[in-house]
Design an enzyme around this catalytic site. Structure first.
Site, short mmCIF file in Angstrom:
data_model
loop_
_atom_site.label_atom_id
_atom_site.label_comp_id
_atom_site.label_asym_id
_atom_site.label_seq_id
_atom_site.Cartn_x
_atom_site.Cartn_y
_atom_site.Cartn_z
N HIS A 1 0.86 -1.18 0.00
CA HIS A 1 0.00 0.00 0.00
C HIS A 1 0.90 1.23 0.00
O HIS A 1 2.04 1.19 0.47
CB HIS A 1 -0.87 -0.04 1.27
CG HIS A 1 -1.93 0.99 1.36
ND1 HIS A 1 -1.67 2.30 1.70
CD2 HIS A 1 -3.28 0.91 1.20
CE1 HIS A 1 -2.81 2.98 1.74
NE2 HIS A 1 -3.80 2.16 1.43
N ASP B 1 3.15 -4.51 8.12
CA ASP B 1 1.87 -3.84 7.93
C ASP B 1 0.78 -4.90 8.10
O ASP B 1 0.58 -5.74 7.23
CB ASP B 1 1.82 -3.22 6.53
CG ASP B 1 0.46 -2.63 6.17
OD1 ASP B 1 -0.50 -2.82 6.95
OD2 ASP B 1 0.35 -2.03 5.09
N GLN C 1 -4.49 -5.40 7.03
CA GLN C 1 -5.44 -6.36 6.47
C GLN C 1 -5.44 -7.67 7.25
O GLN C 1 -6.42 -8.42 7.22
CB GLN C 1 -5.13 -6.62 4.99
CG GLN C 1 -5.27 -5.39 4.11
CD GLN C 1 -6.68 -4.82 4.09
OE1 GLN C 1 -7.66 -5.55 4.19
NE2 GLN C 1 -6.80 -3.51 3.98
N LYS D 1 -10.49 -1.28 10.06
CA LYS D 1 -10.61 -2.48 9.23
C LYS D 1 -10.94 -3.71 10.08
O LYS D 1 -11.24 -4.78 9.55
CB LYS D 1 -9.32 -2.71 8.45
CG LYS D 1 -8.97 -1.54 7.52
CD LYS D 1 -7.67 -1.76 6.80
CE LYS D 1 -7.19 -0.49 6.09
NZ LYS D 1 -8.13 0.01 5.09
N CYS E 1 -4.79 2.25 -3.66
CA CYS E 1 -3.56 2.82 -3.10
C CYS E 1 -2.37 1.89 -3.33
O CYS E 1 -1.48 1.77 -2.48
CB CYS E 1 -3.72 3.13 -1.61
SG CYS E 1 -4.87 4.48 -1.28
#
Length: 406
Positions: free
Chosen positions: A124, A201, A204, A227, A364
């Site tokens: 991203h 990261d 998700q 999220k 993104c």
């Protein structure tokens, strides 16, 4: 253990509405998930019962708010299997957490000209741009792990790119665009063996997978609450205490200090060293409530349910003429697809008229889209409250839209 979809859906008020005369089918969860009553109630209780600033007040509301805020930190630390609640730094989200790390690494003098930062093609923008900015400031070089045609990372190339000049490795756990699940434990171990600091990261991953920071072995893990069924504007950065203690503070202001004089400022200890100013108190409390909600359902149960949905969607969509699916077959969370001769924006607009909410565009991830020679995709992304009937509604809506667009 089977998921009771009716009971789960009853906990999400926003789902029970119509769009253009049709029941809402919400499949934009990778962008932001809906909120269960437990989270909504936690937010409301804070504002209705204990709204006050925290840590320095002596009155009842201030003490109650402080207690609730720090209890949330302890809940989240337990959820992540952190060794110390002080390793949990509240942020506004994944982007904020990554920028925090990139900034303090730059301030800490870790990078020198010729050193390298390693990221991947799947990232991203929030895990690309902060590192580009850091490289521009320090003279370090940005290296990128390529991906295969199926959207999986080239692990051989990754190991080749790791050198003694690699000081930072930052990569996503699950691709927000393609749903690719990276073998992060193995990648972290390889990067650590090369002497690099590692950031994951987990934006998700948070709503789909169990996060055990001790088992992972990374130095930093960043994620966003919205999220994972929590409010927007709240997230966290987990970092190893020894690493965070050794790095300088980022933002200056209240709370991150012990003592201020015009001659010198003494900085506070973790976690407050990185939490300047009044925090998102309600958000932290609601984030803990969201984690407790997921824990009550069970991440394994959620994962099994979502896997069935995404496989059903992949099977249904791939049967339609001209559809190309992106990402490997064992994708998680998100299913991206393109249709020959059909613009993703046009498709998304048409199926919205049928009550189906998906995301269109580059997500993104413009470098990833460029790698595949496309401007964007249509992305359906799944959550615990989605059903097989909604997957079928998506496939039907895409099929109808195609008959109108061709």
């Amino acid at each position: 253990m089977a998921l009771d979809s009716a009971a789960i859906r009853a906990e999400f008020p926003c789902l029970h509405q119509s769009v253009n005369g049709r029941p809402l089918v919400y499949l934009d969860n990778a962008a932001t998930a809906q909120k269960p009553r437990a989270v909504l109630d936690a937010s409301r209780r804070y504002y209705e019962e204990i709204n006050a600033n925290i840590h320095r007040g002596t009155h009842h509301l201030a003490r109650a708010a402080t207690s609730a805020h720090e209890a949330a930190r302890e809940t989240i630390a337990r959820y992540l299997n952190a060794t110390d609640p002080a390793e949990v730094i509240f942020t506004s989200g994944t982007t904020d957490g990554i920028n925090l790390v990139a900034s303090v690494i730059g301030l800490g003098g870790i990078l020198a000209p010729g050193d390298e930062v390693l990221i991947s093609t799947l990232e991203h923008h929030s895990n690309i741009v902060p590192w580009q900015m850091l490289c521009e400031r320090t003279g370090a070089m940005l290296k990128v792990i390529p991906c295969h045609e199926d959207g999986s990372l080239d692990q051989e190339a990754f190991r080749t790119l790791l050198t003694d000049r690699t000081k930072i490795a930052a990569f996503t756990w699950i691709s927000n665009a393609f749903g690719t699940v990276n073998p992060v434990r193995e990648m972290i171990a390889a990067a650590k063996s090369a002497g690099a600091l590692v950031l994951i990261d987990a934006a998700q991953a948070a709503p789909h997978l169990t996060i055990d920071v001790q088992a992972l072995g990374a130095d930093f893990v960043a994620l966003s609450g919205h999220k994972a069924y929590a409010p927007t504007g709240i997230g966290l950065l987990w970092g190893k205490r020894a690493v965070l203690d050794a790095l300088p503070p980022w933002r200056g202001g209240g709370e991150m200090i012990k003592e201020v004089t015009f001659a010198k400022t003494t900085y506070n200890e973790l976690p407050f060293k990185y939490e300047a100013g009044t925090p998102n108190i309600e958000g932290a409390i609601a984030l803990a409530a969201a984690f407790e909600f997921m824990e009550s359902v069970g991440l394994e149960v959620i994962g099994e349910h979502e896997t069935k949905l995404i496989r059903r969607a992949a099977e249904g969509l791939s049967a339609l003429s001209g559809v190309r699916l992106y990402g490997p077959d064992d994708r998680a969370g998100a299913l991206s697809f393109g249709i020959e001769g059909v613009h993703h924006y046009d498709l998304g607009t048409l199926i919205d008229q049928m009550g189906v909410a998906v995301r269109t565009g580059h997500h993104c991830c413009q470098p990833l889209m460029a790698r595949f020679g496309i401007t964007g995709t249509t992305r359906a992304s799944f959550a615990v409250y989605n059903t097989e009937a909604e997957v079928d509604a998506l496939v039907t809506a895409v099929d109808k839209a195609l008959s109108m667009l061709r």
